[in-house]
Write an enzyme that holds these catalytic residues in place. Sequence first.
Site, PDB file in Angstrom:
ATOM      1  N   GLU A 127       0.851  -1.184   0.000  1.00 41.88           N
ATOM      2  CA  GLU A 127       0.000   0.000   0.000  1.00 41.88           C
ATOM      3  C   GLU A 127       0.889   1.236   0.000  1.00 41.88           C
ATOM      4  O   GLU A 127       1.842   1.290   0.778  1.00 41.88           O
ATOM      5  CB  GLU A 127      -0.918   0.038   1.228  1.00 41.88           C
ATOM      6  CG  GLU A 127      -1.913   1.176   1.146  1.00 41.88           C
ATOM      7  CD  GLU A 127      -2.897   1.246   2.329  1.00 41.88           C
ATOM      8  OE1 GLU A 127      -2.804   0.428   3.256  1.00 41.88           O
ATOM      9  OE2 GLU A 127      -3.746   2.138   2.285  1.00 41.88           O
ATOM     10  N   GLY A 267       3.117   2.235  10.609  1.00 40.65           N
ATOM     11  CA  GLY A 267       2.808   1.476  11.813  1.00 40.65           C
ATOM     12  C   GLY A 267       2.633  -0.002  11.541  1.00 40.65           C
ATOM     13  O   GLY A 267       3.210  -0.852  12.225  1.00 40.65           O
ATOM     14  N   ALA A 268       1.815  -0.308  10.541  1.00 35.24           N
ATOM     15  CA  ALA A 268       1.506  -1.694  10.252  1.00 35.24           C
ATOM     16  C   ALA A 268       0.694  -1.744   8.966  1.00 35.24           C
ATOM     17  O   ALA A 268       0.339  -0.697   8.414  1.00 35.24           O
ATOM     18  CB  ALA A 268       0.698  -2.314  11.395  1.00 35.24           C
ATOM     19  N   MET A 269       0.385  -2.974   8.517  1.00 31.29           N
ATOM     20  CA  MET A 269      -0.328  -3.113   7.254  1.00 31.29           C
ATOM     21  C   MET A 269      -1.249  -4.329   7.272  1.00 31.29           C
ATOM     22  O   MET A 269      -0.850  -5.416   7.679  1.00 31.29           O
ATOM     23  CB  MET A 269       0.704  -3.232   6.112  1.00 31.29           C
ATOM     24  CG  MET A 269       0.087  -3.344   4.740  1.00 31.29           C
ATOM     25  SD  MET A 269      -0.933  -1.883   4.343  1.00 31.29           S
ATOM     26  CE  MET A 269      -2.124  -2.640   3.265  1.00 31.29           C
ATOM     27  N   ASN A 271      -2.540  -6.473   5.184  1.00 32.09           N
ATOM     28  CA  ASN A 271      -2.561  -7.479   4.115  1.00 32.09           C
ATOM     29  C   ASN A 271      -3.450  -8.657   4.487  1.00 32.09           C
ATOM     30  O   ASN A 271      -3.401  -9.159   5.603  1.00 32.09           O
ATOM     31  CB  ASN A 271      -1.149  -8.005   3.870  1.00 32.09           C
ATOM     32  CG  ASN A 271      -0.120  -6.901   3.866  1.00 32.09           C
ATOM     33  OD1 ASN A 271      -0.213  -5.984   3.085  1.00 32.09           O
ATOM     34  ND2 ASN A 271       0.820  -6.983   4.794  1.00 32.09           N
ATOM     35  N   HIS A 303      -6.659  -2.113  14.980  1.00 35.28           N
ATOM     36  CA  HIS A 303      -6.826  -1.365  13.727  1.00 35.28           C
ATOM     37  C   HIS A 303      -6.621  -2.278  12.513  1.00 35.28           C
ATOM     38  O   HIS A 303      -7.471  -2.352  11.622  1.00 35.28           O
ATOM     39  CB  HIS A 303      -5.839  -0.194  13.699  1.00 35.28           C
ATOM     40  CG  HIS A 303      -5.900   0.635  12.457  1.00 35.28           C
ATOM     41  ND1 HIS A 303      -6.677   1.769  12.363  1.00 35.28           N
ATOM     42  CD2 HIS A 303      -5.309   0.495  11.249  1.00 35.28           C
ATOM     43  CE1 HIS A 303      -6.547   2.288  11.150  1.00 35.28           C
ATOM     44  NE2 HIS A 303      -5.717   1.536  10.454  1.00 35.28           N
ATOM     45  N   GLU A 304      -5.515  -2.980  12.505  1.00 32.28           N
ATOM     46  CA  GLU A 304      -5.220  -3.828  11.337  1.00 32.28           C
ATOM     47  C   GLU A 304      -6.211  -4.983  11.232  1.00 32.28           C
ATOM     48  O   GLU A 304      -6.656  -5.339  10.147  1.00 32.28           O
ATOM     49  CB  GLU A 304      -3.782  -4.355  11.396  1.00 32.28           C
ATOM     50  CG  GLU A 304      -2.711  -3.278  11.511  1.00 32.28           C
ATOM     51  CD  GLU A 304      -2.823  -2.160  10.492  1.00 32.28           C
ATOM     52  OE1 GLU A 304      -3.327  -2.408   9.379  1.00 32.28           O
ATOM     53  OE2 GLU A 304      -2.428  -1.023  10.822  1.00 32.28           O
TER      54      GLU A 304
END
Length: 878
Positions: A127, A267-269, A271, A303-304
């Site tokens: 992303e 922060g994070a993703m 996927n 969140h993820e």
Amino acid sequence: MLRDAPKAIYLKDYTPPEYLIDKADLRFDLQEEQTLVFSRLEIRRNPGSTAAAGVLYLHGEGLDSRALSINGRSLTPEEYQVEAEGLSISSVPERFILESEVSIRPQENSALEGLYKSGTMFCTQCEAEGFRKITWFIDRPDVMTRFTTSIVADKARYPVLLSNGNIQSSENIGEGRHQVVWNDPFPKPSYLFALVAGNLRHIEDSYTTASGREILLRIYVEPENIDKCDHAMRSLKYSMAWDEQNYGREYDLDIFMIVAVNDFNMGAMENKGLNIFNSKFVLARPETATDRDFQGIEGVIAHEYFHNWTGNRITCRDWFQLSLKEGLTVFRDQEFSADMGSRGVKRIEDVRLLRAHQFAEDSGPMAHPVRPDAYIEINNFYTVTVYEKGAEVVRMLSLLLGSEAYRKATDLYFQRHDGEAVTTDDFVRCMAQAGGRDLAQFKRWYSQAGTPELRVSGEYDATAGNYLLTVEQSTPATPGQPVKQPLHIPFAVGLLNRQGRDIPLRLEGDSLAGATTRVLELRESRQSFRFLDIAEHPIPSLLRGFSAPVKLIFEYSDADLMFLMANDSDGFSRWDAAQILVQRILLRRISEPEEALPDGLVEAFGRALTDPDADKALLAEVLTLPSESYLGDQMEEVDVDGIHQSREALKQLLARELRAELLQVYYAGREQGGYDIEPASIARRSLKNICLGYLAQLQDEESLGLCVDQYRQGHNMTDVMAALSLVADSDADERGHLLADFYQRWQGDQLVLDKWFTVQALSRRQDTLEQVERLTRHPDFSITNPNRVRSLVGAFCSANPVRFHQADGAGYRFLTDRVLELDRLNPQVASRMLRLMTRWQRYDQSRQNLMRAQLQRVLAVASVSRDVYEIGSKSLES
Ligand code: 7ML
Ligand code: ZN
């Protein structure tokens, strides 16, 4: 400008994709020098496309093309054209198989976008537009594809090979290599693709969904971190349960994996099925992580995880719709954290962040709507406006609809749009339909930038016994939007009587009587509301719970604010009254340093400190003074030094006046027994450490002794860092000893070492810039590791204004040097750093000139990235 200006992309130019990719079979051959990517794509013309048929455009950047064929026939050089950002193939059929082979170099990928190496591990970040650095593809979110991914690698070096979905096969293929095949049954945009290969260990757990499906949960980390995963796993299971209970959303694959990576831009993703995290948001033990870190992990895991429905199952049509998934998912993670801990404190923290960063963005050169209408580089639009203001917009919808209708509306959204790539208009349409409300005007929140201002006045009519509240709304101009329309604003109000009790409210021409908080709906530039049966002049409590992301202007007296601080039934409003009062005092004392404090203020704080029933978490928030940069935002022209001095002096004054009470709370709050992260324990530690901060302001032997003792006791990282940062502000001999001790102890732990860099970057000592420059040459500093850069350069330039803005401009030169160095390696991080210098117009002429000169220096570099160019040029244009 010296270079050809990169072109902007506009929302109004959106057209549906001309081709769709139904299926992608990818094969990665991971080698030490290069990675070969074989791809087989099933492509067909999009029946919904209006464009003339025959030309296929595939994105691709930095790919070394080795083979290209359609339906098994290699393309001749005349049949396609390679351009800077992609590949055009002329006259393709209606439906065909495109096969390609490319070579890429993850080992050399310092931008951390696409496939790259972090330490010995391969990982991806796609992303927004990273997939095009992996293989040829139609890399846009409205092209949704079923992916099968086969990974081949050396088994000893990379025993773990992961991708999205479910595992299909795993086999040894000779020469010490192995192959693992993953299949993701859910069509997804390429930005949700992920691959990980490395020598990883994992912890494992399982979760049974409401409908009885058992999900395997795994968290993968480097072997030395295996003892720091428990909190993340617990957070994941809470998140899964919360989403079932509050949104009726179950997880959909058989396995959910999280991987912690040390080099990560964000922060994070999210996927699909394989979330990749900055290790900062996974790894925690009480000895290594602060209470904030634990809370951050819980929030980011949530969140993820929540993105699986709000982002993955339903995704964005185009990147202008980013807030469709991000605003909604932030609102969801905020509510989750509120339910997990203290709701009132969570709201205060979120509002503090919004006011400090989003309001600043909204009043500066980068101001943009929640749904932007143009961008040069999409990576520059992962902003506090899209995320945090976007979350406020969803929060306002939930407030306007009420919780039941809001739930119906999200149910409708999931049911209607599952599997689709949609727009914020589609989302609002579901809200309007299920809520039975006209939201046409409300939609302006998505398209109009700037922070609205509410000017409120109240008039009490003693003879008629009523109170008239008049509200005027206006939004200042922002770049490209000189004229603003009135917004539809939920404005929560209450009225307090002289005893400090809520008055039951009855509005003229309204049957809904008796509530003590009313959500007034503002729609016009000026509106009045008459409250009936009011026996005495009330004190209004306005914008309760921060019901809308606006600036409130009401002429409260200092005494009114103290009254609200003490009596308001809304915890947020009590805190807000205290903040407004303290902010006023701080700003007044810049020009009048000797000005006395309002009568009764010290006594009020003293009573609160010694009240055994006080809400410790809220008290800690009340005692936290507004930050120097937030105070700067409240001035016509930022007075960097005046603010710093005023804030330091007020802390010292309060510490002198309340020394006994502060000591009492400090001693009472000290650690006894084991450490836990229950909200009550977090509140106790936070209040205790705030008291220590005030005491340290006295700069005497005794308080220094308390800090040193607390550091040496070393009960947990929260207490250790609180003590160390106070000692780092001082000139005491112990300063050097403790910093050296901390370094010795934590040298081997990257995340803890980040704290060591930050604590020095944030020191208020005169020599901090020199120390920061010295630290950039420390063997543990690394310009290629984003966490390390943020921990030193980012912390210094964003959170130490009095040193960053030192009058000779040395701070600006330092930042610019780092930006130029970084831009060649990692444009995303470079552009985030450059943002810290874009609000130059807020400062005095001399600082303005110094900052502008540095911005011009950046733009004069011909090879500057699109990311940095957009930030630099927009800042100078305005
Ligand atoms: C927000 C993220 C990104 C950028 C994570 C990257 C994400 C895009 C990604 C809230 C909590 C944790 C991380 C982020 C964040 C900026 C912020 N899709 O999930 O939004
Ligand atoms: Zn997100």
